[in-house]
Design an enzyme around this catalytic site. Structure first.
Site, PDB file in Angstrom:
ATOM      1  N   GLY A   1       8.455  14.669  -9.192  1.00  0.00           N
ATOM      2  CA  GLY A   1       9.755  14.292  -8.814  1.00  0.00           C
ATOM      3  C   GLY A   1      10.869  15.076  -9.213  1.00  0.00           C
ATOM      4  O   GLY A   1      11.158  16.115  -8.557  1.00  0.00           O
TER       5      GLY A   1
ATOM      6  N   THR B   1       4.705  15.420  -6.424  1.00  0.00           N
ATOM      7  CA  THR B   1       4.041  15.026  -7.847  1.00  0.00           C
ATOM      8  C   THR B   1       4.715  15.024  -8.916  1.00  0.00           C
ATOM      9  O   THR B   1       4.395  14.315  -9.921  1.00  0.00           O
ATOM     10  CB  THR B   1       2.607  15.907  -8.007  1.00  0.00           C
ATOM     11  OG1 THR B   1       3.015  17.422  -8.180  1.00  0.00           O
ATOM     12  CG2 THR B   1       1.704  15.670  -6.751  1.00  0.00           C
TER      13      THR B   1
ATOM     14  N   HIS C   1       8.715   2.921 -19.939  1.00  0.00           N
ATOM     15  CA  HIS C   1      10.192   3.827 -19.938  1.00  0.00           C
ATOM     16  C   HIS C   1      10.781   4.186 -18.536  1.00  0.00           C
ATOM     17  O   HIS C   1       9.861   4.786 -17.737  1.00  0.00           O
ATOM     18  CB  HIS C   1       9.902   4.975 -20.884  1.00  0.00           C
ATOM     19  CG  HIS C   1      11.064   5.436 -21.516  1.00  0.00           C
ATOM     20  ND1 HIS C   1      12.101   6.181 -20.792  1.00  0.00           N
ATOM     21  CD2 HIS C   1      11.766   5.602 -22.906  1.00  0.00           C
ATOM     22  CE1 HIS C   1      13.063   6.575 -21.336  1.00  0.00           C
ATOM     23  NE2 HIS C   1      12.771   6.124 -22.868  1.00  0.00           N
TER      24      HIS C   1
END
Lengths: 298, 298
Positions: free
Chosen positions: B172, B170, B82
């Site tokens: 985003g 870590t 995804h």
């Protein structure tokens, strides 16, 4: 999971606003009890209260309201068009959420026992709570009305389920029971011929060979120049709304008459309409657990 | 009247059950917050959480869960089918009860501001909360995914709405927004010809000239030997379920194909189905206030 029961007590006062407010007041401002509606009818001289709540809280509130009604209503001078046998004429309990019919019957019996004892009031259990088949039908229980109760209660087969064998002098007799929610559902026909509405009513209602949980009569809507099949659906979980609707459509065809629309009067549980939508859309494997509101109310 | 908002945060962890439980835990045992569902997908490596609650309580819970997700997820080693740009990939708020879209947007902004500040996390507002039309579409916001965010955030038109111009190392980047409830509604056709499902999908969906709030594609149900018009209804209050259903029936006629049924996947608000029932029964002057559950939840 929170249990929710609905209660729709009918009190024999529809004219004196002050008295009505007093009767309704015990359903206000209590944790676990919510007053949804009360509507009075002057001709009937009666107020119909709709309240929901958790079983214990509801019990406390209804017993309190019954006490108030006994204080403020005097049946000796009560007149009204609607049949009635007591100040608190009838108290039905209706399972709404996470409650079985058995639990609703249980609550009806507890309220009956407590109120009979507290107010020295004769009480019949009716419908699903009835102790004999003859007592299931409220009309039969109430037959004779307030004025005839003194004699009626002397008959062995009409000994009350709780309380004394004599009517309360000013409050008469009360019926307490449990039933499924009623849905008042009317279907309007594109004709002014009352005969057609009456014939269709006969075809779809239980009494004359129709659907098990459907009561129906034909009615004229004079101002609109049309007629209506006026119904009480007494258990929508077994006799679905779409079923009687489609049956009326089929019967009306015989007379070349179309359905012009329908009406739902008052409250109904969401499931009655969701079941209908699921039928028309042909939804496969649908569960009420997919309805957001079901989950929120858990 | 109690306000209820739904939130469906997507976190980028679908494999480690221990981590998933930690992320979901802040939604448990809090007053005014109810965890309805969470379902993980190993291939997507993602968990979709469904929670409802009162705005303030929900804000506290989601900000806490975001903190946990930042602790336990490391996007530097995240793989999954995804598209995703962050540990807390996307957080949509959905008005459910006594809440306007404006209030849902307001809550999205408050959560975004608080979380950006607390966790030093860049956050985009999207859909109804978007600050520019380009940011309305989540796919556009997420384009480039985690790996491309460092460069993307340097572009002036992709400066985050809150937080720093650099992705969290870590965790985003996160998108927070507000939208109407999605209804996943599929209509099954009595044919195995995928071409027909695709043609009908094109006719009914917004993208190619159809209904404004309908996304649709044709899908094969191989094990049943039929095809399906698979839809996301993005605003059932404006594009009703019965309307797209009847339109599909009409389009299918062109190919001599019947509808065999439909499916509703996951949760939907009762109003989407009640509106459909009211259409098919032709109920005049119906109000959602007549639905018992509406009144109970007030």
């Amino acid at each position: 999971m929170k249990k929710i029961i609905q209660c729709v007590p009918n009190f024999s006062e529809g004219r004196d606003l002050d008295k009505i407010e007093k009767i309704v007041n015990p359903f206000r401002g209590k944790n676990g009890v919510k007053l949804l509606d009360y509507s009075r009818d002057e001709d009937h001289n009666r107020v119909v209260v709709t309240v929901v709540g958790e079983p214990e809280a509801l019990k406390v509130a209804i017993v309190e309201a019954m006490g108030v009604a006994i204080e403020v209503i005097d049946m000796r001078s009560h007149e009204g068009q609607h049949p009635r046998m007591g100040a608190i004429d009838v108290v039905p309990f209706i399972p709404v959420k996470n409650v079985s019919m058995t639990e609703a019957v249980e609550l009806a019996k507890e309220v009956a026992m407590e109120a009979a004892d507290k107010y020295d009031l004769p009480i019949f259990l009716y419908e699903k709570a009835a102790s004999t088949p003859e007592r299931e039908n409220l009309a039969k229980v109430r037959k004779g009305e307030y004025e005839g109760m003194k004699d009626k209660l002397q008959q062995p087969e009409w000994k009350p389920d709780f309380g004394p064998d004599m009517p309360h002098e000013t409050a008469g007799v009360t019926a307490i029971g449990a039933r499924m929610p009623l849905v008042a559902f009317n279907v309007n026909l594109a004709t002014d011929d009352l005969e057609i509405a009456n014939k269709i009513s006969k075809n779809v209602r239980y009494l004359s060979g129709g659907l098990r949980y459907c009561k129906a009569i034909g009615i004229e809507l004079k101002e609109r120049g049309i007629v209506q099949v006026s119904m009480n659906m007494t258990d929508y979980t077994k006799t679905a709304l779409y079923r009687v609707f489609e049956l009326i459509r089929i019967e009306a065809k015989r007379y070349g008459v179309n359905i012009v629309g329908s009406e739902i009067i008052g409250l109904l549980p969401m499931e009655a309409l969701i079941d209908t939508a699921v039928y028309y859309l042909g939804v496969e494997d649908f569960s009420m657990e997919q309805v957001l509101e079901t989950r929120i109310m858990e």
